[in-house]
Structure formats: structure tokens, C-alpha cells
Write a protein that holds these residues in place. Structure first.
Motif, short mmCIF file in Angstrom:
data_model
loop_
_atom_site.label_atom_id
_atom_site.label_comp_id
_atom_site.label_asym_id
_atom_site.label_seq_id
_atom_site.Cartn_x
_atom_site.Cartn_y
_atom_site.Cartn_z
N LEU A 58 50.93 44.09 39.41
CA LEU A 58 49.80 43.43 38.76
C LEU A 58 50.21 42.73 37.46
O LEU A 58 49.35 42.23 36.73
CB LEU A 58 48.71 44.48 38.46
N THR A 59 51.51 42.68 37.22
CA THR A 59 52.00 42.05 35.97
C THR A 59 51.43 40.64 35.77
O THR A 59 50.99 40.32 34.67
CB THR A 59 53.54 42.03 35.95
N PRO A 60 51.41 39.79 36.81
CA PRO A 60 50.92 38.42 36.58
C PRO A 60 49.46 38.37 36.10
O PRO A 60 49.07 37.39 35.47
CB PRO A 60 51.02 37.76 37.96
N TYR A 61 48.70 39.39 36.37
CA TYR A 61 47.28 39.33 36.02
C TYR A 61 47.00 39.81 34.59
O TYR A 61 45.99 39.44 34.00
CB TYR A 61 46.44 40.17 37.01
N GLY A 62 47.91 40.60 34.04
CA GLY A 62 47.77 41.08 32.67
C GLY A 62 46.38 41.63 32.41
O GLY A 62 45.80 42.34 33.25
N GLU A 63 45.85 41.31 31.24
CA GLU A 63 44.55 41.86 30.84
C GLU A 63 43.38 41.27 31.62
O GLU A 63 42.27 41.79 31.57
CB GLU A 63 44.34 41.67 29.33
N GLU A 64 43.65 40.17 32.33
CA GLU A 64 42.61 39.55 33.16
C GLU A 64 42.03 40.55 34.18
O GLU A 64 40.92 40.39 34.68
CB GLU A 64 43.17 38.35 33.94
N LEU A 65 42.84 41.55 34.46
CA LEU A 65 42.45 42.57 35.43
C LEU A 65 41.09 43.17 35.08
O LEU A 65 40.31 43.56 35.95
CB LEU A 65 43.51 43.67 35.40
N LEU A 66 40.82 43.27 33.79
CA LEU A 66 39.55 43.87 33.37
C LEU A 66 38.60 42.83 32.78
O LEU A 66 37.61 43.18 32.13
CB LEU A 66 39.79 44.99 32.35
#
Ligand SMILES: Cc1cc2nc3c(=O)[nH]c(=O)nc-3n(C[C@H](O)[C@H](O)[C@H](O)COP(=O)(O)OP(=O)(O)OC[C@H]3O[C@@H](n4cnc5c(N)ncnc54)[C@H](O)[C@@H]3O)c2cc1C
Ligand SMILES: NC(=O)C1=CN([C@@H]2O[C@H](COP(=O)(O)OP(=O)(O)OC[C@H]3O[C@@H](n4cnc5c(N)ncnc54)[C@H](OP(=O)(O)O)[C@@H]3O)[C@@H](O)[C@H]2O)C=CC1
Length: 457
Positions: free
Chosen positions: A438-446
Motif C-alpha cells: 500500500l506504499t503508493p497510496y500513503g495517507e490517501e488510504l484514510l
């Protein structure tokens, strides 16, 4: 000499809790011809009803206490044998009775029972003594604790829908006199000593019980952090001790608790909610069971103990197989059901000479519950259990609404805490199970503006 007739059974299951009953059901349906005995101390058994698979690993169900005849009617080759028991609900009544007259109680412990009690008890001042810097250490980190604290300070919302699960009460005189109630047992709740052997209660144990003290207040909880009980003493002892002159404001209470933070509180009674102890005592004499550090009977990946042909499941056992990095044992209702079911399957497979692999439910820890009237979902290493310093936390919090915490290790999601109606459980469960980077998504995850479900579809 009298010739006693002995009855033999192919399988003997001890304990009419969720683990034992699920094991019996599994065995009896896999090998209907097998003679099975269920020995249980209580007059009722616990049955799983309305089972619902919420997602791949999350499950919800109701638990009903039923007369044991219901199970015998279902399985003709099952015999249920009762041994004497000290009642469970009698003690709950005793607790209610004492609470109804109480103005102040002290609750010790920082796990599930304490969390539920401090929220449920009304009309009584509660001093809550916790060892840690934050509340609810067995389920939450400090951030989640911070999210929950305002619920203790506000008045409670209108009572939730009444519990629909039937409850049974056994008629037996309750022992009196004690000012300390314990919830630190394996097969007993609110018992007075280690010899009681009723079932652990489980979800909704407080529903239908009036947890109301003598005062006209909703919550009045003061948390004493980072302290333990140093001494418990009576009014007479206090009057004889120099502390009376030191602390005349202590008042006139039946019992006093001195905490390690040098505070002394008078109260009507003390509730000890400091964990469960597996009730292995009756099994140990004359046997060579290997017992784990937490007091449970060690079991392998087939739920077999160190004694050949003896299996254990639920609160009484300690899982000692090489565990999935995303699972840990917690003495919970869900795990009691899963272990009982799997133990039954392994026992039947052994007799039928069939191979059996560790069940999928032990891949990922998952638990749905409710604390402080919020839905709580815990997944995997939700509290970074056993993770090194290189793990990362992502948190999203909306006061009074939701708290979302994700635990990442090496860019992969390994755990999550979801408080409130987040609707994220299924997506997060999948992300944990598939270990996607999930590294490419960074904080976008939340990012609340992104519909994460669509994002990962
Ligand atoms: C107050 C309380 C609240 C809880 N709330 C929750 C919750 O909200 N959610 C959750 O997931 N979990 C909860 N738990 C934990 C959950 O109840 C237990 O993990 C679960 O019930 C364990 O099931 P079990 O079948 O292993 O044991 P038990 O339910 O304890 O059953 C053991 C059975 O064995 C019998 N027995 C014991 N010794 C003997 C003997 N020597 N001979 C014959 N019979 C014997 C007992 O009578 C009983 O029938 C709670 C526990 C407590 C105490
Ligand atoms: N909704 C749910 O899912 C619920 C689940 N349960 C389950 O029921 C079982 C029993 O609950 P509970 O009794 O609360 O047990 P828990 O194991 O949840 O919590 C026990 C708590 O007491 C603390 N403690 C232990 N010894 C002492 C001591 N001497 N002085 C002060 N604090 C102490 C522990 O701290 P430490 O961890 O540091 O040892 C821990 O915070 C548990 O398995 C629990 O998970 C119970 C209620 C609700």
C-alpha cells in the motif's frame, strides 16, 4: 461387592459453554452414530443462534442459554451429565442488589469487563483504577481511548433495544458478606472464588441487568491512571490506622482501597475485573498436561493437548501452534466457537482417519463488539502486537463519530481498529488478507473523500 455398571462413550466433552457445545454439535453431525457425552457443571448450555458470516473472517451471532434437553433432543446419541454448580446469575443478582444501594464503587482492571461496567453503571460514583496511561489497554491504544473518554463524561443516550436472548436463573443461595466481586476467572463471571464453575458470560451479559446505584446521576466516573491496588481494608481497620487522622475526609464507608498513587478511596464495594484464569485444576491431578504460562492447557494445531486423545478448546486452552502472523489468541466468544468447531472436526477426522488442515479462521484475528455504545471492529495486529519499531500507524478520527486506525508493516496492512459506523471492515480485511503493498497510496488510504471500497475493487 456391588457390581457397578459402567457406561462408556466414544467421545466425552467437558463444558457446556460455547466451545464445548459447538464441539458436540460438530462431532454429532460428522459421526451421527457416535456415543457422545457432554459433562457440564451448569444446568443450561450455551448455544450459538442467528450465526452470520459478516465477511471472510468476521462473524456475528447470538448466544442463547438453553436447557440442555434441547441439545439432547437434537442429537439422540448425546447424553448430558450434570455435576453440581454454583449459579452464575445468582451472583449477578447479588451484584445488582448491592449496586442498587451503592453510592460509590471502585473498579479495578482495564480490560473488556471494566470497559463495559464503567459505561453501564449509572447512579453511582465510579472510581476506575487502571494500571496504564490510557483506558482499555487490552483492546485499544491511547488514541482510541482518548476518542472514547468523552462518552464517559456525557450522559448516556436513551437505553438501547432490550436484549432478546433468553436468560435463565438457577435457584441457589448466594454466599454473602464479601465486599469484593471478582470477574477474574475462566469459567466463571462475578464469582467469589476460584472454585465456581459456571460459564463465562460473553456479549450482552449486562443486558437485562439493572446496573443502577443509589444516586440520581448518569455517569460519574473518575479514572485513576497508572496505579494498582496496594491494600484493601475495612472501616474498623481505617479507624485504627494513622491514615484516619491523615485523611478525615475519607468518610464512613464499608471498605477502603489504597492505590499505589497514594490515594485512598472509601466505597461500598470493589469490583475486580482483572482477567480470566483457565479452569484447568480438575484436569491436572494425576495427568501430565503441559500448561502454558497463562495457565491454559497447551494445544497443537489439531487442538490436541499434550495428553494423547485429549483435546481442549476455548478459554481453557492456549494455542501453541506456529501462529499466522496476523492472528493471536484472545479469550473471546468468537474464538471459543471457532476452536470448539475445529476441535470437533479434528476429533472426528482422527477417528475417520481423514486429514485436516488448520482452519482458515485462524489466519486473521477478527472481533466485532460494542464499547461505550460504539461498534468496534478489531482486525489482525490491531494494537501492533509483537511488531517491531518499524511499523507505521495511520489514524483518522472524527470526534464523537468514528476512530479509524490502520497498522502498516513494510507498507502492508497488518491490523486495524474501527470504531463507529465506518463501513471499512470488509475492505480492510481484504487488504490485510491479500497483503497488497500500500506504499503508493500513503495517507490517501484514510482520505474520507475517497471511496476506498471502489478504489480497491
Ligand atoms: C463478564 C464477561 C463478559 C464477556 N463478554 C464478552 C464479549 O462481550 N465478547 C466476547 O467475545 N467474549 C466475552 N467474554 C468472554 C467469553 O464469554 C468467553 O471467552 C467464552 O464464553 C468462553 O467459552 P468457553 O466455552 O471456552 O468457556 P465457558 O463459557 O466458560 O464454558 C465452560 C463450561 O464448562 C463448565 N465447566 C467448567 N468446569 C467444569 C468441570 N470441572 N466439570 C464440568 N463442567 C465444567 C461450565 O459450567 C461451563 O458450562 C466475556 C467473559 C466474561 C466473564
Ligand atoms: N466486548 C468484549 O469483547 C468483551 C470481552 N471480554 C472478555 O472476557 C474476558 C474477561 O474480561 P476481563 O476480566 O476484563 O479481562 P481482560 O483480560 O480483558 O482484562 C484484564 C485487565 O486487568 C488488568 N490487570 C490484571 N491484573 C491486574 C492487577 N493485579 N491490578 C490491576 N489490573 C490488573 C489487565 O492488565 P494487563 O493487560 O496489563 O495484564 C487488563 O487490563 C477477557 O477474555 C475479555 O477479552 C469481556 C468483556 C467484554
Amino acid at each position: 461387592m456391588e457390581n457397578k455398571k459402567e457406561k462408556t462413550f466414544q467421545f466425552v466433552v467437558v463444558g457446556g459453554g460455547i466451545a464445548g457445545v459447538t464441539c458436540v454439535e460438530q462431532l454429532s453431525s460428522q459421526i451421527p452414530s457416535a456415543d457422545v457425552a457432554l459433562i457440564t457443571a451448569g444446568p443450561h448450555i450455551k448455544a450459538v443462534t442467528n450465526y452470520k458470516q459478516v465477511s471472510r473472517t468476521l462473524e456475528e451471532f447470538d448466544v442463547e442459554e438453553q436447557p440442555s434437553s434441547v441439545l439432547e433432543e437434537k442429537f439422540p446419541n448425546l447424553t448430558i451429565i450434570h455435576s453440581a454448580v454454583k449459579s452464575l446469575h445468582t451472583k449477578s443478582h447479588e451484584f445488582q442488589k448491592r449496586l442498587s444501594k451503592a453510592k460509590r464503587i471502585v473498579i479495578v482492571g482495564n480490560g473488556g469487563i471494566a470497559l463495559e461496567l464503567v459505561y453501564e453503571v449509572e447512579g453511582c460514583e465510579v472510581i476506575w483504577a487502571v494500571k496504564d496511561k490510557a483506558i482499555g489497554n487490552t483492546f485499544f491504544d491511547a488514541g482510541a481511548a482518548q476518542f472514547l473518554i468523552p462518552s464517559l463524561e456525557a450522559d448516556k443516550p436513551q437505553a438501547a433495544a432490550p436484549c432478546k436472548r433468553p436468560r435463565f436463573t438457577t435457584e441457589e443461595a448466594a454466599p454473602g458478606g464479601s465486599h469484593i466481586f471478582t470477574a477474574d476467572r475462566s469459567s466463571q463471571a462475578y464469582g467469589h472464588g476460584p472454585t465456581d464453575s459456571g460459564s463465562a458470560l460473553g456479549p450482552d451479559w449486562h443486558e437485562g441487568i439493572a446496573l443502577r446505584g443509589a444516586e440520581q446521576v448518569s455517569h460519574r466516573v473518575s479514572v485513576e491512571y497508572q496505579c494498582e491496588v496496594e491494600k484493601i481494608f475495612t472501616c474498623e481497620e481505617l479507624h485504627k490506622s494513622p491514615e484516619q487522622t491523615l485523611r478525615p475526609e475519607c468518610g464512613d464507608w464499608p471498605v477502603y482501597v489504597r492505590l499505589t498513587n497514594a490515594q485512598t478511596f472509601g466505597c461500598d464495594f470493589v469490583v475486580s475485573a482483572t482477567g480470566v484464569v483457565p479452569n484447568t485444576e480438575p484436569f491436572l491431578q494425576g495427568n501430565t498436561f503441559v500448561v502454558a504460562d497463562d495457565g491454559g492447557l497447551q494445544v497443537d494445531d489439531h487442538m490436541m493437548t499434550s495428553e494423547a486423545d485429549v483435546y481442549a478448546a476455548g478459554d481453557v486452552c492456549t494455542a501453541c501452534w506456529e501462529q499466522s502472523p496476523l492472528w493471536q489468541q484472545m479469550r473471546l466468544w468468537t474464538q471459543a466457537r471457532q476452536m470448539g468447531w475445529y476441535a470437533g472436526r479434528c476429533m472426528a477426522a482422527h477417528i475417520l482417519s481423514e486429514p485436516v488442515e488448520l482452519d482458515f479462521c485462524f489466519e486473521l484475528f477478527s472481533h466485532i463488539t460494542k464499547f461505550f455504545n460504539y461498534k468496534v471492529v478489531l482486525l489482525g495486529k490491531f494494537n501492533s502486537q509483537g511488531l517491531g519499531p518499524d511499523h507505521e500507524l495511520l489514524v483518522r478520527c472524527t470526534k464523537g463519530q468514528e476512530y479509524v486506525k490502520v497498522v502498516l508493516s513494510g507498507g502492508r496492512m497488518v491490523g486495524a481498529v474501527l470504531i463507529g459506523e465506518t463501513d471499512l471492515e470488509e475492505t480492510f480485511e481484504n487488504l490485510i488478507l491479500n497483503q497488497m503493498d500500500l506504499t503508493p497510496y500513503g495517507e490517501e488510504l484514510l482520505n474520507p473523500d475517497i471511496d476506498i471500497e471502489d478504489y480497491f475493487d
